[in-house]
Write a protein that holds these residues in place. Structure first.
Motif, PDB file in Angstrom:
ATOM      1  N   THR A   1       9.391   1.224 -12.412  1.00 30.64           N
ATOM      2  CA  THR A   1       9.662   0.955 -13.835  1.00 30.64           C
ATOM      3  C   THR A   1      10.006  -0.506 -14.122  1.00 30.64           C
ATOM      4  O   THR A   1      10.256  -0.864 -15.274  1.00 30.64           O
ATOM      5  CB  THR A   1      10.798   1.848 -14.400  1.00 30.64           C
ATOM      6  OG1 THR A   1      12.065   1.416 -13.903  1.00 30.64           O
ATOM      7  CG2 THR A   1      10.577   3.311 -14.055  1.00 30.64           C
ATOM      8  N   MET A   2       9.995  -1.374 -13.112  1.00 27.43           N
ATOM      9  CA  MET A   2      10.308  -2.782 -13.328  1.00 27.43           C
ATOM     10  C   MET A   2       9.021  -3.591 -13.426  1.00 27.43           C
ATOM     11  O   MET A   2       8.168  -3.526 -12.538  1.00 27.43           O
ATOM     12  CB  MET A   2      11.179  -3.331 -12.195  1.00 27.43           C
ATOM     13  CG  MET A   2      11.569  -4.788 -12.362  1.00 27.43           C
ATOM     14  SD  MET A   2      12.586  -5.387 -10.985  1.00 27.43           S
ATOM     15  CE  MET A   2      11.372  -5.388  -9.650  1.00 27.43           C
ATOM     16  N   ARG A   3       8.862  -4.346 -14.500  1.00 20.05           N
ATOM     17  CA  ARG A   3       7.681  -5.178 -14.687  1.00 20.05           C
ATOM     18  C   ARG A   3       7.695  -6.301 -13.656  1.00 20.05           C
ATOM     19  O   ARG A   3       8.711  -6.967 -13.453  1.00 20.05           O
ATOM     20  CB  ARG A   3       7.675  -5.763 -16.115  1.00 20.05           C
ATOM     21  CG  ARG A   3       6.499  -6.710 -16.419  1.00 20.05           C
ATOM     22  CD  ARG A   3       5.209  -5.951 -16.583  1.00 20.05           C
ATOM     23  NE  ARG A   3       4.093  -6.836 -16.883  1.00 20.05           N
ATOM     24  CZ  ARG A   3       3.655  -7.092 -18.126  1.00 20.05           C
ATOM     25  NH1 ARG A   3       4.267  -6.546 -19.169  1.00 20.05           N
ATOM     26  NH2 ARG A   3       2.619  -7.887 -18.319  1.00 20.05           N
ATOM     27  N   ILE A   4       6.563  -6.522 -13.003  1.00 18.40           N
ATOM     28  CA  ILE A   4       6.506  -7.589 -12.015  1.00 18.40           C
ATOM     29  C   ILE A   4       5.717  -8.765 -12.567  1.00 18.40           C
ATOM     30  O   ILE A   4       4.843  -8.616 -13.423  1.00 18.40           O
ATOM     31  CB  ILE A   4       5.867  -7.111 -10.691  1.00 18.40           C
ATOM     32  CG1 ILE A   4       4.374  -6.802 -10.894  1.00 18.40           C
ATOM     33  CG2 ILE A   4       6.606  -5.933 -10.115  1.00 18.40           C
ATOM     34  CD1 ILE A   4       3.640  -6.629  -9.580  1.00 18.40           C
ATOM     35  N   THR A   5       6.060  -9.931 -12.076  1.00 19.45           N
ATOM     36  CA  THR A   5       5.311 -11.141 -12.398  1.00 19.45           C
ATOM     37  C   THR A   5       4.194 -11.235 -11.385  1.00 19.45           C
ATOM     38  O   THR A   5       4.440 -11.357 -10.179  1.00 19.45           O
ATOM     39  CB  THR A   5       6.208 -12.389 -12.305  1.00 19.45           C
ATOM     40  OG1 THR A   5       7.309 -12.222 -13.190  1.00 19.45           O
ATOM     41  CG2 THR A   5       5.434 -13.631 -12.687  1.00 19.45           C
TER      42      THR A   5
ATOM     43  N   GLU B   1       0.837  -1.205   0.000  1.00 24.61           N
ATOM     44  CA  GLU B   1       0.000   0.000   0.000  1.00 24.61           C
ATOM     45  C   GLU B   1       0.868   1.250   0.000  1.00 24.61           C
ATOM     46  O   GLU B   1       0.546   2.240  -0.661  1.00 24.61           O
ATOM     47  CB  GLU B   1      -0.931  -0.010   1.211  1.00 24.61           C
ATOM     48  CG  GLU B   1      -2.047  -1.044   1.110  1.00 24.61           C
ATOM     49  CD  GLU B   1      -2.892  -1.099   2.364  1.00 24.61           C
ATOM     50  OE1 GLU B   1      -2.497  -0.476   3.381  1.00 24.61           O
ATOM     51  OE2 GLU B   1      -3.943  -1.760   2.339  1.00 24.61           O
ATOM     52  N   THR B   2       1.983   1.196   0.716  1.00 25.47           N
ATOM     53  CA  THR B   2       2.906   2.330   0.739  1.00 25.47           C
ATOM     54  C   THR B   2       3.514   2.552  -0.641  1.00 25.47           C
ATOM     55  O   THR B   2       3.661   3.706  -1.088  1.00 25.47           O
ATOM     56  CB  THR B   2       4.021   2.086   1.769  1.00 25.47           C
ATOM     57  OG1 THR B   2       3.434   1.932   3.066  1.00 25.47           O
ATOM     58  CG2 THR B   2       5.001   3.252   1.803  1.00 25.47           C
ATOM     59  N   LEU B   3       3.864   1.480  -1.349  1.00 26.93           N
ATOM     60  CA  LEU B   3       4.391   1.612  -2.710  1.00 26.93           C
ATOM     61  C   LEU B   3       3.399   2.363  -3.593  1.00 26.93           C
ATOM     62  O   LEU B   3       3.775   3.205  -4.407  1.00 26.93           O
ATOM     63  CB  LEU B   3       4.677   0.229  -3.308  1.00 26.93           C
ATOM     64  CG  LEU B   3       5.817  -0.584  -2.704  1.00 26.93           C
ATOM     65  CD1 LEU B   3       5.873  -1.957  -3.363  1.00 26.93           C
ATOM     66  CD2 LEU B   3       7.152   0.133  -2.863  1.00 26.93           C
ATOM     67  N   ILE B   4       2.120   2.039  -3.410  1.00 24.93           N
ATOM     68  CA  ILE B   4       1.083   2.671  -4.237  1.00 24.93           C
ATOM     69  C   ILE B   4       0.940   4.150  -3.890  1.00 24.93           C
ATOM     70  O   ILE B   4       0.972   5.019  -4.771  1.00 24.93           O
ATOM     71  CB  ILE B   4      -0.260   1.938  -4.063  1.00 24.93           C
ATOM     72  CG1 ILE B   4      -0.158   0.501  -4.594  1.00 24.93           C
ATOM     73  CG2 ILE B   4      -1.389   2.690  -4.778  1.00 24.93           C
ATOM     74  CD1 ILE B   4      -1.351  -0.364  -4.249  1.00 24.93           C
ATOM     75  N   THR B   5       0.794   4.464  -2.609  1.00 24.20           N
ATOM     76  CA  THR B   5       0.558   5.859  -2.222  1.00 24.20           C
ATOM     77  C   THR B   5       1.769   6.747  -2.506  1.00 24.20           C
ATOM     78  O   THR B   5       1.628   7.964  -2.649  1.00 24.20           O
ATOM     79  CB  THR B   5       0.189   5.961  -0.731  1.00 24.20           C
ATOM     80  OG1 THR B   5       1.224   5.364   0.070  1.00 24.20           O
ATOM     81  CG2 THR B   5      -1.125   5.238  -0.460  1.00 24.20           C
ATOM     82  N   GLU B   6       2.944   6.156  -2.595  1.00 26.32           N
ATOM     83  CA  GLU B   6       4.143   6.926  -2.946  1.00 26.32           C
ATOM     84  C   GLU B   6       4.262   7.149  -4.449  1.00 26.32           C
ATOM     85  O   GLU B   6       5.202   7.805  -4.903  1.00 26.32           O
ATOM     86  CB  GLU B   6       5.396   6.215  -2.431  1.00 26.32           C
ATOM     87  CG  GLU B   6       5.558   6.282  -0.922  1.00 26.32           C
ATOM     88  CD  GLU B   6       6.816   5.572  -0.440  1.00 26.32           C
ATOM     89  OE1 GLU B   6       7.431   4.836  -1.253  1.00 26.32           O
ATOM     90  OE2 GLU B   6       7.186   5.758   0.741  1.00 26.32           O
ATOM     91  N   GLY B   7       3.329   6.618  -5.224  1.00 28.30           N
ATOM     92  CA  GLY B   7       3.356   6.841  -6.667  1.00 28.30           C
ATOM     93  C   GLY B   7       4.380   6.008  -7.402  1.00 28.30           C
ATOM     94  O   GLY B   7       4.823   6.387  -8.487  1.00 28.30           O
ATOM     95  N   ARG B   8       4.750   4.862  -6.850  1.00 30.12           N
ATOM     96  CA  ARG B   8       5.801   4.040  -7.453  1.00 30.12           C
ATOM     97  C   ARG B   8       5.245   2.894  -8.310  1.00 30.12           C
ATOM     98  O   ARG B   8       5.997   2.104  -8.865  1.00 30.12           O
ATOM     99  CB  ARG B   8       6.692   3.473  -6.345  1.00 30.12           C
ATOM    100  CG  ARG B   8       7.421   4.557  -5.567  1.00 30.12           C
ATOM    101  CD  ARG B   8       8.063   4.035  -4.295  1.00 30.12           C
ATOM    102  NE  ARG B   8       9.036   2.979  -4.567  1.00 30.12           N
ATOM    103  CZ  ARG B   8       9.649   2.286  -3.612  1.00 30.12           C
ATOM    104  NH1 ARG B   8       9.379   2.535  -2.340  1.00 30.12           N
ATOM    105  NH2 ARG B   8      10.519   1.349  -3.940  1.00 30.12           N
ATOM    106  N   VAL B   9       3.918   2.825  -8.416  1.00 30.61           N
ATOM    107  CA  VAL B   9       3.297   1.714  -9.141  1.00 30.61           C
ATOM    108  C   VAL B   9       2.550   2.244 -10.369  1.00 30.61           C
ATOM    109  O   VAL B   9       1.808   3.226 -10.284  1.00 30.61           O
ATOM    110  CB  VAL B   9       2.312   0.948  -8.231  1.00 30.61           C
ATOM    111  CG1 VAL B   9       1.706  -0.239  -8.978  1.00 30.61           C
ATOM    112  CG2 VAL B   9       3.020   0.478  -6.962  1.00 30.61           C
ATOM    113  N   GLU B  10       2.756   1.575 -11.490  1.00 31.94           N
ATOM    114  CA  GLU B  10       2.053   1.909 -12.728  1.00 31.94           C
ATOM    115  C   GLU B  10       1.291   0.689 -13.221  1.00 31.94           C
ATOM    116  O   GLU B  10       1.776  -0.440 -13.122  1.00 31.94           O
ATOM    117  CB  GLU B  10       3.035   2.352 -13.815  1.00 31.94           C
ATOM    118  CG  GLU B  10       3.776   3.638 -13.506  1.00 31.94           C
ATOM    119  CD  GLU B  10       4.700   4.048 -14.645  1.00 31.94           C
ATOM    120  OE1 GLU B  10       4.721   3.329 -15.668  1.00 31.94           O
ATOM    121  OE2 GLU B  10       5.407   5.049 -14.515  1.00 31.94           O
ATOM    122  N   VAL B  11       0.112   0.940 -13.755  1.00 37.99           N
ATOM    123  CA  VAL B  11      -0.678  -0.106 -14.396  1.00 37.99           C
ATOM    124  C   VAL B  11      -0.978   0.359 -15.816  1.00 37.99           C
ATOM    125  O   VAL B  11      -1.564   1.426 -16.010  1.00 37.99           O
ATOM    126  CB  VAL B  11      -1.989  -0.380 -13.631  1.00 37.99           C
ATOM    127  CG1 VAL B  11      -2.795  -1.466 -14.341  1.00 37.99           C
ATOM    128  CG2 VAL B  11      -1.703  -0.782 -12.196  1.00 37.99           C
TER     129      VAL B  11
END
Length: 278
Positions: free
Chosen positions: A92-96, A59-69
């Motif tokens: 910027t790293m694609r996750i599995t 959730e912290t990753l998301i609120t910090e703006g570090r996640v893209e969809v």
């Protein structure tokens, strides 16, 4: 002309930070509804299932703006996505998004750090999982000198629940201590001991064996505070000489040898899930 004016000769332009760039990208890329799928999976669960940490950490990753969809920066925790059809990136790293879940039990030897590396060059648990292809993380930790049962997984949600105070998952330890054990030690430990970081207590305490100058005791507690067993036993006058965790919730160390890694059995995993309402 003010020196704060960008046109002023004395003005220094500041290079945008990564957070600034994320914010501008989010504003330029449109609303989150562009990627939201009503019948999808919550984004923080997708990240946790991919092995990026507990759901709270994700959730912290998301609120910090570090996640893209699909190229859109997502900050809203209610966003649902389809991990099968949408591209999810973190920094910027694609996750599995759909790794095979693994659940492992390690009998951690003493003098091993509960981490995947150690800046001081000490042995770490990485040496026992170096042949595993998954990105694993440990559920809680055992201190450097403590031996015994340590769980490893790439299931972020299970890990989060097992360590969350809400679920009060008990851990059982066998401790070799300097004796004799005071008669009131068990009562004091159950009632609560004032430590430097607050009151702590055990769920149960039992004297297993006693010889002159030494004793073996069993301690059950659900607290995950740092070195909590050692500190509690020292507080009642029985310093620990050796400490082994024998159970984590319903999972038992049994006859597993030091350094041995094994997969949890189906009935063990079912009991573990049940313990945290999964």
């Amino acid at each position: 002309m003010s020196t704060s004016d960008p046109r002023s000769p004395g003005h220094r332009s500041r290079r945008p930070s990564r957070r600034d760039r994320h914010q501008r990208a989010a504003q330029a890329s449109g609303p989150v509804s562009d990627v939201h799928r009503e019948d999808g999976v919550r984004l923080q669960k997708v990240l946790a299932d991919a092995g990026l940490g507990s759901r709270r950490a994700c959730e912290t990753l998301i609120t910090e703006g570090r996640v893209e969809v699909d190229g859109v920066v997502v900050r809203e925790l209610g966003t649902r996505v389809d991990p099968e059809t949408q591209a999810v990136h973190v920094d910027t790293m694609r996750i599995t998004t759909s790794p095979e879940k693994v659940y492992l039990a390690l009998n951690k030897p003493a003098k091993v750090v509960t981490a995947m590396s150690d800046p001081e060059g000490r042995r770490s648990i990485a040496e026992f999982v170096r042949d595993r292809p998954e990105r694993l993380f440990h559920v809680g930790r055992l201190d450097y000198d403590t031996e015994g049962l340590l769980l490893l997984t790439n299931d972020g949600e299970l890990s989060n629940r097992l360590t969350h105070p809400r679920y009060e998952v008990p851990k059982t330890y066998l401790a070799q201590v300097r004796g004799p054990v005071p008669r009131d030690a068990g009562a004091r430990l159950r009632d609560g001991i004032e430590l430097e970081d607050g009151i702590a207590h055990v769920d149960s305490f039992r004297l297993i064996d006693s010889t002159p100058g030494r004793a073996l005791v069993e301690v059950v507690l659900h607290s995950g505070r740092n070195r909590i067993v050692r500190r509690l036993l020292e507080a009642v006058g029985t310093p620990v000489e050796r400490l082994v965790r024998t159970h984590f919730g319903p999972i038992a160390l049994a006859e597993q040898r030091p350094g041995k890694l094994r997969a949890l059995r189906p009935h063990e995993l079912a009991d573990l899930m049940k313990a945290v309402d999964l």
